[in-house]
Enzyme design. Structure first.
Site, PDB file in Angstrom:
ATOM      1  N   GLY A  46       1.006  -1.340   0.081  1.00 39.91           N
ATOM      2  CA  GLY A  46       0.072   0.051  -0.071  1.00 39.91           C
ATOM      3  C   GLY A  46       0.864   1.029  -0.111  1.00 39.91           C
ATOM      4  O   GLY A  46       1.902   1.213   0.466  1.00 39.91           O
ATOM      5  N   GLN A  51       3.094   9.714   1.371  1.00 41.38           N
ATOM      6  CA  GLN A  51       4.538   9.174   1.358  1.00 41.38           C
ATOM      7  C   GLN A  51       5.319   9.595   0.250  1.00 41.38           C
ATOM      8  O   GLN A  51       6.374   9.663   0.107  1.00 41.38           O
ATOM      9  CB  GLN A  51       4.195   7.757   1.516  1.00 41.38           C
ATOM     10  N   CYS A  92       6.179  -0.353   7.211  1.00 39.11           N
ATOM     11  CA  CYS A  92       5.821   0.886   6.208  1.00 39.11           C
ATOM     12  C   CYS A  92       7.052   1.306   5.256  1.00 39.11           C
ATOM     13  O   CYS A  92       8.181   1.351   5.773  1.00 39.11           O
ATOM     14  CB  CYS A  92       5.364   1.888   7.028  1.00 39.11           C
ATOM     15  N   LEU A  93       6.814   1.415   4.036  1.00 41.54           N
ATOM     16  CA  LEU A  93       7.829   1.883   3.206  1.00 41.54           C
ATOM     17  C   LEU A  93       8.533   3.267   3.621  1.00 41.54           C
ATOM     18  O   LEU A  93       9.536   3.351   3.172  1.00 41.54           O
ATOM     19  CB  LEU A  93       7.145   2.288   1.667  1.00 41.54           C
ATOM     20  N   HIS A 134      -4.123   1.478   7.714  1.00 40.86           N
ATOM     21  CA  HIS A 134      -2.711   2.154   7.705  1.00 40.86           C
ATOM     22  C   HIS A 134      -2.661   3.364   6.873  1.00 40.86           C
ATOM     23  O   HIS A 134      -2.020   4.361   7.350  1.00 40.86           O
ATOM     24  CB  HIS A 134      -1.673   0.898   7.525  1.00 40.86           C
ATOM     25  N   GLU A 135      -3.117   3.081   5.762  1.00 38.17           N
ATOM     26  CA  GLU A 135      -2.772   4.162   4.517  1.00 38.17           C
ATOM     27  C   GLU A 135      -3.819   5.354   4.838  1.00 38.17           C
ATOM     28  O   GLU A 135      -3.430   6.483   4.582  1.00 38.17           O
ATOM     29  CB  GLU A 135      -3.329   3.626   3.230  1.00 38.17           C
ATOM     30  N   HIS A 138      -1.921   7.602   7.016  1.00 37.05           N
ATOM     31  CA  HIS A 138      -1.117   8.573   6.328  1.00 37.05           C
ATOM     32  C   HIS A 138      -1.694   9.704   5.971  1.00 37.05           C
ATOM     33  O   HIS A 138      -1.086  10.726   5.915  1.00 37.05           O
ATOM     34  CB  HIS A 138      -0.427   7.642   5.266  1.00 37.05           C
TER      35      HIS A 138
HETATM   36 ZN    ZN Z   1       2.966   3.196   5.641  1.00 39.76          ZN
END
Ligand code: ZN
Length: 171
Positions: A46, A51, A92-93, A134-135, A138
């Site tokens: 995701g 991000q 997480c990226l 989670h997204e 963000h």
């Molecule tokens: Zn993340």
């Protein structure tokens, strides 16, 4: 299409609140295409626009093993969350190499527009439900490490800053 640079914690831009998308047009579809390319390249499941330093309410997700079930969420809003929760390990990226337990609703219903601007409600449970929560965090400027204790978060911050410094020195 292009692979976009991903912001890394503790970059303050990760804490900006994303603005609603007024119209799902070619401009937004181009952002979505770049986000998918960036997410697949980074082997993530995701990615939120926040991000990649685009502060609009856009999320791309693909939790399938085969990487062939792309899901676009424009202007996602939580409609319902199950009272049952579960603590699962998240990564997480934007927080590379760090995994820790976060408590999330087991199932959710999210209303969002797709890449054509059509609004629908998506019901999800398990990994997809976790990923959506989670997204959407963000987009509110929230990174999953903020659910952890201040001590843990401090350690993660120090570790990542050290890594980022080392990477910059190599360039
Ligand atoms: Zn993340």
């Amino acid at each position: 299409m292009a692979i976009l640079p991903i912001l890394c914690f503790p970059d303050p831009r990760l804490h900006k609140r994303a603005q609603p998308v007024a119209q799902v047009d070619e401009r937004v579809r181009a952002i979505v295409a770049d986000m998918f390319e960036t997410m697949y390249h980074a082997k993530g499941i995701g990615l939120a626009a926040t991000q990649v330093d685009i502060h609009e309410r856009i999320v791309v997700i693909d939790v399938s093993e085969e990487r062939n079930q792309p899901l676009v969420l424009v202007n996602p809003e939580l409609v319902w969350a199950s009272p049952e929760t579960r603590i699962g390990e998240e990564g997480c990226l934007s927080v590379p190499g760090i995994y820790d337990g976060v408590e999330r609703a087991l199932a959710v219903q999210v209303r969002a527009q797709d890449a054509d601007g059509h609004s629908r409600v998506i019901e999800a449970e398990g990994l997809l439900a976790v990923c959506m929560q989670h997204e959407m965090d963000h987009l509110l400027g929230k990174v999953f490490v903020e659910y952890l204790s201040p001590l843990k978060r401090g350690r993660i911050k120090t570790k990542l800053l050290k890594q980022q410094k080392a990477e910059q020195a190599e360039r």
